[in-house]
Design a protein around this motif. Structure first.
Motif, PDB file in Angstrom:
ATOM      1  N   THR A 184       0.834  -1.200   0.000  1.00  0.00           N
ATOM      2  CA  THR A 184       0.000   0.000   0.000  1.00  0.00           C
ATOM      3  C   THR A 184       0.868   1.248   0.000  1.00  0.00           C
ATOM      4  OG1 THR A 184      -1.744  -1.160   1.213  1.00  0.00           O
ATOM      5  CG2 THR A 184      -1.807   1.239   1.249  1.00  0.00           C
ATOM      6  N   GLU A 185       1.900   1.248   0.818  1.00  0.00           N
ATOM      7  CA  GLU A 185       2.799   2.403   0.870  1.00  0.00           C
ATOM      8  C   GLU A 185       3.496   2.610  -0.466  1.00  0.00           C
ATOM      9  OE1 GLU A 185       5.208   1.350   4.195  1.00  0.00           O
ATOM     10  OE2 GLU A 185       3.842   2.255   5.672  1.00  0.00           O
ATOM     11  N   LEU A 214       3.810   5.991  -5.378  1.00  0.00           N
ATOM     12  CA  LEU A 214       3.773   6.039  -6.841  1.00  0.00           C
ATOM     13  C   LEU A 214       2.646   6.939  -7.335  1.00  0.00           C
ATOM     14  CD1 LEU A 214       5.003   4.732  -9.449  1.00  0.00           C
ATOM     15  CD2 LEU A 214       3.240   2.971  -9.238  1.00  0.00           C
ATOM     16  N   LEU A 215       1.510   6.894  -6.649  1.00  0.00           N
ATOM     17  CA  LEU A 215       0.298   7.550  -7.142  1.00  0.00           C
ATOM     18  C   LEU A 215       0.145   8.998  -6.699  1.00  0.00           C
ATOM     19  CD1 LEU A 215      -2.165   4.623  -6.391  1.00  0.00           C
ATOM     20  CD2 LEU A 215      -1.597   5.460  -8.680  1.00  0.00           C
ATOM     21  N   ARG A 216       0.464   9.261  -5.442  1.00  0.00           N
ATOM     22  CA  ARG A 216       0.184  10.554  -4.823  1.00  0.00           C
ATOM     23  C   ARG A 216      -1.290  10.936  -5.034  1.00  0.00           C
ATOM     24  NH1 ARG A 216       5.058  11.243  -7.441  1.00  0.00           N
ATOM     25  NH2 ARG A 216       4.093  12.404  -9.142  1.00  0.00           N
ATOM     26  N   ASP A 218     -12.169   1.101   3.001  1.00  0.00           N
ATOM     27  CA  ASP A 218     -12.866   0.526   4.142  1.00  0.00           C
ATOM     28  C   ASP A 218     -11.881  -0.033   5.168  1.00  0.00           C
ATOM     29  OD1 ASP A 218     -11.944  -1.783   2.907  1.00  0.00           O
ATOM     30  OD2 ASP A 218     -13.908  -2.402   2.182  1.00  0.00           O
ATOM     31  N   LEU A 219     -10.588   0.303   5.046  1.00  0.00           N
ATOM     32  CA  LEU A 219      -9.616  -0.094   6.049  1.00  0.00           C
ATOM     33  C   LEU A 219      -9.998   0.515   7.396  1.00  0.00           C
ATOM     34  CD1 LEU A 219      -6.273   0.361   4.071  1.00  0.00           C
ATOM     35  CD2 LEU A 219      -7.073  -1.780   5.088  1.00  0.00           C
ATOM     36  N   PRO A 220      -9.933  -0.252   8.498  1.00  0.00           N
ATOM     37  CA  PRO A 220     -10.346   0.286   9.795  1.00  0.00           C
ATOM     38  C   PRO A 220      -9.457   1.414  10.307  1.00  0.00           C
ATOM     39  CG  PRO A 220      -9.401  -1.919  10.034  1.00  0.00           C
ATOM     40  CD  PRO A 220      -9.574  -1.677   8.566  1.00  0.00           C
ATOM     41  N   GLU A 221      -8.158   1.375   9.957  1.00  0.00           N
ATOM     42  CA  GLU A 221      -7.231   2.428  10.384  1.00  0.00           C
ATOM     43  C   GLU A 221      -6.380   2.855   9.187  1.00  0.00           C
ATOM     44  OE1 GLU A 221      -4.972   1.541  13.882  1.00  0.00           O
ATOM     45  OE2 GLU A 221      -6.575   0.362  14.769  1.00  0.00           O
ATOM     46  N   GLY A 225      -0.353   4.531   6.083  1.00  0.00           N
ATOM     47  CA  GLY A 225       0.232   5.689   5.417  1.00  0.00           C
ATOM     48  C   GLY A 225      -0.758   6.512   4.617  1.00  0.00           C
ATOM     49  N   ILE A 226      -2.066   6.270   4.795  1.00  0.00           N
ATOM     50  CA  ILE A 226      -3.090   6.964   4.010  1.00  0.00           C
ATOM     51  C   ILE A 226      -3.489   8.249   4.714  1.00  0.00           C
ATOM     52  CG2 ILE A 226      -5.456   6.847   3.139  1.00  0.00           C
ATOM     53  CD1 ILE A 226      -5.079   3.819   2.893  1.00  0.00           C
TER      54      ILE A 226
END
Length: 540
Positions: free
Chosen positions: A125-126, A131-133, A140-143, A148-149
């Motif tokens: 994910t990081e 790569l995307l910025r 729907d991630l709980p945290e 790193g979001i």
């Protein structure tokens, strides 16, 4: 940025069947003509399904009218969060109505949706975020922060958009869609990462539209051919929507007025059988592993599957024995409704298709190309086999690079080097002989793993098979096989070797075996995870 104007062309004028030798993206190639020039034009005709149910998941049932109305509201919410034209919106979630809404809201806002893999590790994910910025992440991630979001949007933040009263003029909603140049980026999705870090595949607006045009043209379901009062199709989708096949399935059902049934949670063959029965599902597709597990489930014989009319398979080689089993156990599909497709993320969708008659007359084929797809075999050997090259308006712009510009993976003439090995017969039917990376070189002899898997799959006691290469001190590599058998009657290694003798060359018969009842490990989407299997051989 131009806007689509609803009603400027009839459906017949939007969706043609003529294949012309034209050009696109600066190189020659085939195109279908006429064609929608934007995602908004592609939606023309969808409002006639307004009163139908579009999405079903658990207790949630959402009509076409509510969905289109929610897209307008959700796009406004994205704009309030700072999302503008050309920005990237990362979708990192499981299948659901809110995920579908986020996809279309991003397009309505002029942004580029990015389809992340919900099963990514934290490091993956990081990697994608760097790569995307992205301007915003729907997840729907709980945290989210632990991954790193920053700047996240949860499903419940969008779901309220479904609660409003649908607008009276759905055509006006569609008219608000942007109409950027056809070769601008429209969608970014990621490869599986089974052999390295996931790569971002950049697809253009032309690609997204052309894939749907190819599929609907070949199947006779172009929007102009469908009357508003035609019976509603019912499709069950259980493959991840963040894969290219999932997106294609979603768009097909939206454009044809179908009811889209989504399972909840991870793939569960028992739940799939229940949904087919209760929702009267007509079409259910997936990768071969899914089909095998549904057929082998203890509830299979007790469920009413009489509504099924189509069982498309793709994403991995389809053993002839599996097609024979489906035809035998679902009799209405024996002559019609089975098909095998071939495509990949980099191709922007499906490239070839084979139906029942093709599969019966030409075992092992993945069919002939869709209308606007060209095939070429590069550097064929004496048997005619070589790397498959494809050219189509669906093909990606390239892989995403850190500077934000797709790399030049496709050559100057528009040919994509697929990495798949195959040959084409005299009638234009394609056969996949394996991946260039799924070939084991044993003492100088090249062995295509899918070829060995197809032979093993015909053993009456086996349910699943995987063949792979493992290191050998003298030969470089040797062939290993992991086979899953039905409980109660385990085949022996000697018996399996004897079964293959006479069908395969001596060097193609595996020398290392694992015989088990445990299901094979899979990647998201239920493809076999050979990297994990290879590691198990390496540790013992």
């Amino acid at each position: 940025m131009a806007r689509y104007q609803a009603g400027r062309r009839s459906l017949a004028e939007l969706w043609g069947t003529a294949v012309t030798e034209d050009g696109y993206a600066g190189h020659p190639g085939r195109v279908l003509h006429p064609r929608p020039g934007s995602l908004g034009e592609m939606l023309a005709g969808v409002p006639r399904w307004a009163d139908r149910t579009f999405i079903v998941q658990g207790r949630r049932r959402i009509s076409f009218a509510h969905f289109l109305g929610a897209v307008e509201s959700a796009a406004a919410q994205l704009a309030r969060r700072g999302v503008g034209a050309g920005d990237r919106v990362l979708l990192l979630g499981y299948n659901g109505p809110d995920w579908i809404l986020a996809l279309w809201a991003a397009w309505r806002a002029g942004a580029v949706p990015v389809l992340g893999n919900r099963w990514w590790s934290k490091s993956e994910t990081e990697h994608a975020l760097k790569l995307l910025r992205p301007a915003l992440t729907f997840t729907d991630l709980p945290e989210p922060g632990a991954h790193g979001i920053t700047g996240s949007l949860a499903p419940e933040d969008l779901s309220a958009a479904f609660d409003g009263v649908p607008p009276a003029d759905l055509d006006a909603v569609i008219a608000g869609f942007p109409a950027p140049p056809e070769d601008d980026p429209a969608l970014i999705l990621f490869t599986s990462g089974s052999t390295g870090s996931p790569k971002g595949v950049v697809l253009s607006h032309r690609s997204v539209i052309a894939n749907q045009h190819n599929l609907l043209s070949r199947s006779g379901r172009l929007p102009g051919d469908l009357p508003a009062d035609a019976p509603q199709p019912v499709a069950l989708v259980c493959t991840p929507l963040f894969h290219v096949g999932g997106v294609s399935n979603l768009l097909t059902n939206l454009l044809t007025g179908a009811k889209l049934v989504l399972n909840e949670g991870r793939f569960d063959p028992g739940r799939i059988l229940e949904l087919i029965e209760t929702e009267r599902v007509q079409s259910f597709g997936g990768v071969p592993t899914m089909a095998i597990r549904v057929l082998e489930h203890p509830d299979f014989a007790t469920r009413d599957l009489s509504s099924l009319r189509s069982w498309p398979l793709g994403g991995a080689p389809v053993p002839t024995s599996l097609l024979e089993t489906i035809g035998r156990r679902v009799p209405q599909l024996e002559r019609r409704g089975l098909n095998n497709t071939w495509g990949m993320s980099e191709s922007g969708g499906f490239l070839t298709v084979a139906g029942n008659r093709d599969l019966a007359q030409r075992p092992g084929t993945v069919g002939r190309p869709y209308p606007a797809v060209e095939l070429r075999i590069a550097d064929p050997d004496e048997s005619g086999s070589g790397e498959i090259l494809v050219r189509s308006p669906t093909v990606m712009l390239g892989y995403l690079t850190p500077d934000g510009v797709p790399d030049a993976t496709v050559d100057d003439d528009g040919w994509l080097h697929t990495g798949d090995l195959g040959h084409v017969d005299d009638d234009g039917y394609l056969y996949i002989n394996g991946r260039s990376k799924d070939v084991v070189i044993r003492g100088g002899e090249n062995i295509a793993c899918p070829h060995v898997e197809a032979a093993l799959a015909r053993h009456p006691l086996l349910v699943e098979v995987a063949v792979l290469g493992v290191p050998h001190p003298d030969l470089g590599e040797e062939l290993a096989a992991v086979v899953v058998h039905r409980p109660g009657n385990a085949p022996t290694e000697d018996g399996l070797r004897e079964f293959l003798t006479g069908t395969l060359a001596y060097f193609e018969i595996p020398t290392r075996w694992r015989v088990q009842t445990e299901e094979l490990p899979t990647l998201p989407g239920e493809k076999i995870d050979k990297r994990t299997l290879r590691a198990r051989f390496g540790t013992g």
